[in-house]
Design an enzyme around this catalytic site. Structure first.
Site, short mmCIF file in Angstrom:
data_model
loop_
_atom_site.label_atom_id
_atom_site.label_comp_id
_atom_site.label_asym_id
_atom_site.label_seq_id
_atom_site.Cartn_x
_atom_site.Cartn_y
_atom_site.Cartn_z
N HIS A 121 -3.04 -0.22 0.78
CA HIS A 121 -3.80 0.35 -0.34
C HIS A 121 -3.80 1.87 -0.35
O HIS A 121 -4.63 2.50 -1.00
CB HIS A 121 -5.24 -0.19 -0.31
CG HIS A 121 -5.30 -1.67 -0.51
ND1 HIS A 121 -6.30 -2.46 0.03
CD2 HIS A 121 -4.47 -2.53 -1.16
CE1 HIS A 121 -6.10 -3.73 -0.30
NE2 HIS A 121 -4.99 -3.79 -1.01
N CYS A 152 -0.89 24.28 -10.36
CA CYS A 152 -0.21 24.25 -11.65
C CYS A 152 -1.15 23.83 -12.77
O CYS A 152 -0.77 23.85 -13.94
CB CYS A 152 1.01 23.33 -11.60
SG CYS A 152 0.60 21.56 -11.73
#
Length: 241
Positions: A121, A152
């Site tokens: 997971h 960014c």
């Protein structure tokens, strides 16, 4: 209980390719709650159930609320490996255990020293920018509030498998190969109700299947040895030769 431990010790001594398959019950001793325990996430009150908040759709549509829940309930940066994690690392170092397959996302197996770990997971220790795919450590998400962002400007997403998302195929294939080649499979701390992860047990073809869990599971009748106890308490009594 003593007879069960003797049997488990004998099988560990005789085995050369042990695989450990673990769930949330492995980490409860480290202070990380089990989803389905009395104090777990499924027994707490929120505006939405955990399955909804931890879904891909909720992450996309309610990102700030997702991270509020995620920081509060899924991040445990101070958690340390317990005696179960340490014993498994010891078994691997001794050349007895070939892999750990885990449903947990806490990274405690690696923190204890285990090297071959299949995280079905994902892991909270990894986060990536949804725009440029740059990776960030857990600290980038722990710090501050609101939605964590990349340099960014893109949104950071935890590298964990949310509801509605598939498991990583390479991780699943590695886990299947390890389980299929094992001569002893120890399943511990899992209710075996979460699929497809729980379905990996069907690939086991080895000598002995051991199940360690506080509560009975649907796989008890398939196991060669069933121990209803804490995972750490049981594994800590195994001697590594």
């Amino acid at each position: 209980m003593e007879d069960h431990l003797k049997t488990l010790q004998q099988w560990v001594d005789e085995s050369q390719r042990i695989v450990f398959f673990g769930g949330a019950g492995v980490s409860t001793e480290s202070g990380i709650p089990d989803f389905r325990s009395v104090d777990g996430l499924y027994h707490q009150e929120y505006s939405e159930p955990p399955e909804t908040i931890l879904s891909h759709t909720y992450f996309e549509q309610h990102t700030e609320e997702f991270f509020r829940f995620y920081r509060q309930k899924l991040l445990a940066p101070e958690a340390q490996p317990n005696r179960a994690h340490r014993k498994l690392a010891e078994l691997e170092a001794a050349g007895k255990l070939t892999a750990v397959v885990t449903q947990n996302i806490d990274g405690l197996h690696q923190k204890a020293g285990s090297r071959c770990v299949y995280e079905l997971h994902g892991a909270v220790s990894r986060n990536y920018c949804t725009r440029c795919h740059r990776f960030y450590p857990m600290e980038a998400v722990c710090a501050g509030a609101g939605v964590p962002r990349c340099v960014c400007g893109g949104i950071l997403k935890p590298d964990v498998v949310l509801y509605e998302e598939p498991l990583d195929q390479a991780t699943v294939e590695g886990a299947v190969q390890a389980i299929s080649q094992a001569d002893l499979l120890i399943v511990a701390g899992t209710s075996l109700v979460v699929y497809p992860a729980a379905g990996l047990l069907r690939f086991y073809r080895g000598k002995h299947l051991v199940l360690i869990n506080l509560e009975p599971t649907g796989a008890d009748r398939r196991a060669d040895l069933v121990i209803h106890d804490q995972v750490g308490r049981v594994l800590s009594q195994i001697r590594v030769h």
